[in-house]
Scaffold this motif. Structure first.
Motif, short mmCIF file in Angstrom:
data_model
loop_
_atom_site.label_atom_id
_atom_site.label_comp_id
_atom_site.label_asym_id
_atom_site.label_seq_id
_atom_site.Cartn_x
_atom_site.Cartn_y
_atom_site.Cartn_z
N GLY A 56 -69.32 -105.61 29.47
CA GLY A 56 -70.30 -106.32 28.30
C GLY A 56 -69.73 -105.66 26.95
O GLY A 56 -69.64 -106.54 26.15
N PHE A 57 -69.40 -104.59 26.93
CA PHE A 57 -69.20 -103.96 25.64
C PHE A 57 -67.48 -104.25 25.48
O PHE A 57 -67.22 -104.24 24.40
N VAL A 58 -66.88 -104.31 26.51
CA VAL A 58 -65.29 -104.87 26.33
C VAL A 58 -65.30 -106.27 25.65
O VAL A 58 -64.58 -106.44 24.94
N ILE A 59 -66.14 -107.03 26.23
CA ILE A 59 -66.31 -108.47 25.62
C ILE A 59 -66.88 -108.39 24.08
O ILE A 59 -66.18 -109.21 23.18
N TRP A 60 -67.85 -107.33 23.67
CA TRP A 60 -68.16 -107.13 22.07
C TRP A 60 -66.86 -106.68 21.59
O TRP A 60 -66.65 -107.09 20.43
N SER A 61 -65.98 -105.67 22.07
CA SER A 61 -64.85 -105.22 21.43
C SER A 61 -63.76 -106.35 21.18
O SER A 61 -63.23 -106.43 20.15
N VAL A 62 -63.83 -107.04 22.06
CA VAL A 62 -62.56 -108.33 21.77
C VAL A 62 -63.28 -109.36 21.03
O VAL A 62 -62.60 -109.58 20.03
N ALA A 63 -64.42 -109.61 20.83
CA ALA A 63 -65.08 -110.18 19.95
C ALA A 63 -64.91 -109.69 18.46
O ALA A 63 -64.58 -110.50 17.33
N PHE A 64 -65.02 -108.50 18.32
CA PHE A 64 -64.93 -108.04 17.02
C PHE A 64 -63.45 -108.06 16.61
O PHE A 64 -63.08 -108.28 15.48
N VAL A 65 -62.49 -107.67 17.50
CA VAL A 65 -61.05 -107.93 16.98
C VAL A 65 -60.73 -109.39 16.80
O VAL A 65 -59.92 -109.71 15.57
N VAL A 66 -61.20 -110.22 17.56
CA VAL A 66 -60.69 -111.73 17.56
C VAL A 66 -61.42 -112.15 15.98
O VAL A 66 -60.67 -112.87 15.48
N LEU A 67 -62.80 -112.07 15.93
CA LEU A 67 -63.31 -112.38 14.83
C LEU A 67 -62.75 -111.91 13.44
O LEU A 67 -62.42 -112.68 12.47
N TYR A 68 -62.57 -110.52 13.47
CA TYR A 68 -62.11 -110.03 12.13
C TYR A 68 -60.52 -110.68 11.85
O TYR A 68 -60.21 -110.72 10.59
N SER A 69 -59.90 -110.70 12.99
CA SER A 69 -58.35 -111.14 12.98
C SER A 69 -58.34 -112.54 12.50
O SER A 69 -57.80 -113.10 11.42
N ALA A 70 -59.32 -113.43 13.02
CA ALA A 70 -59.50 -114.91 12.50
C ALA A 70 -59.88 -114.87 11.14
O ALA A 70 -59.53 -115.96 10.26
N LEU A 71 -60.93 -114.16 10.93
CA LEU A 71 -61.38 -114.13 9.32
C LEU A 71 -60.25 -113.76 8.29
O LEU A 71 -59.99 -114.46 7.40
N ILE B 139 -56.95 -114.06 8.88
CA ILE B 139 -55.83 -114.69 8.99
C ILE B 139 -56.35 -116.34 8.05
O ILE B 139 -55.50 -116.84 7.24
N GLY B 140 -57.54 -116.59 8.31
CA GLY B 140 -58.05 -117.81 7.74
C GLY B 140 -58.27 -117.83 5.95
O GLY B 140 -57.95 -118.68 5.58
N CYS B 141 -58.65 -116.57 5.95
CA CYS B 141 -58.75 -116.21 4.48
C CYS B 141 -57.42 -116.40 3.60
O CYS B 141 -57.17 -116.95 2.60
N ARG B 142 -56.54 -115.55 4.46
CA ARG B 142 -55.05 -115.74 3.97
C ARG B 142 -54.38 -117.18 3.87
O ARG B 142 -53.72 -117.38 2.86
N GLN B 143 -54.88 -117.96 4.92
CA GLN B 143 -54.14 -119.44 4.80
C GLN B 143 -54.86 -120.39 4.08
O GLN B 143 -54.73 -121.51 4.04
N GLY B 144 -56.25 -119.97 3.46
CA GLY B 144 -56.97 -120.87 2.79
C GLY B 144 -57.85 -121.95 3.49
O GLY B 144 -58.28 -122.85 2.99
N TRP B 145 -58.19 -121.35 4.66
CA TRP B 145 -59.12 -122.22 5.66
C TRP B 145 -60.39 -122.56 4.98
O TRP B 145 -61.15 -123.29 5.40
#
Length: 114
Positions: free
Chosen positions: A16-31, A33-39
């Protein structure tokens, strides 16, 4: 020794907390990248930006993964003492992880992304 010694019980305990950790990394990475690309400036349906849509989709995906783990752990039952104990602890840890995921990343639903 087979059911108790299985590393699957310990993996389930952390899952469960591995899923939380993956969510943390994926969401902040997407944030980032999206901010840098102007999404956040690319608007889709109902005034939602591409950035918001992808962040909410990732948030919901990780919540569903956590809930799926909870359902899986609830349905699989063991009869021996140690295995049943680890199963119960893993089940409640998964519930705690789902609530942690929901609380920690709820800002993706309402805060400005960039």
């Amino acid at each position: 020794m087979g059911e108790v010694a299985s590393g699957k019980r310990l993996l389930a305990l952390a899952a469960g907390f591995v899923i939380w950790s993956v969510a943390f990394v994926v969401l902040y990475s997407a944030l980032s990248i999206g901010c840098r690309q102007g999404w956040s400036d690319v608007h889709l349906l109902a005034g939602l930006s591409l950035q918001r849509v992808q962040l909410v989709a990732l948030y919901v995906l990780h919540l569903l993964a956590g809930l799926g783990l909870v359902v899986f752990l609830r349905r699989s039952q063991f009869t021996s003492g140690a295995a049943a104990f680890l199963q119960t602890v893993a089940f409640y840890a998964a519930i705690a992880a789902v609530f942690s995921t929901a609380f920690t990343f709820a800002g993706t639903l309402m805060l400005t992304p960039c």
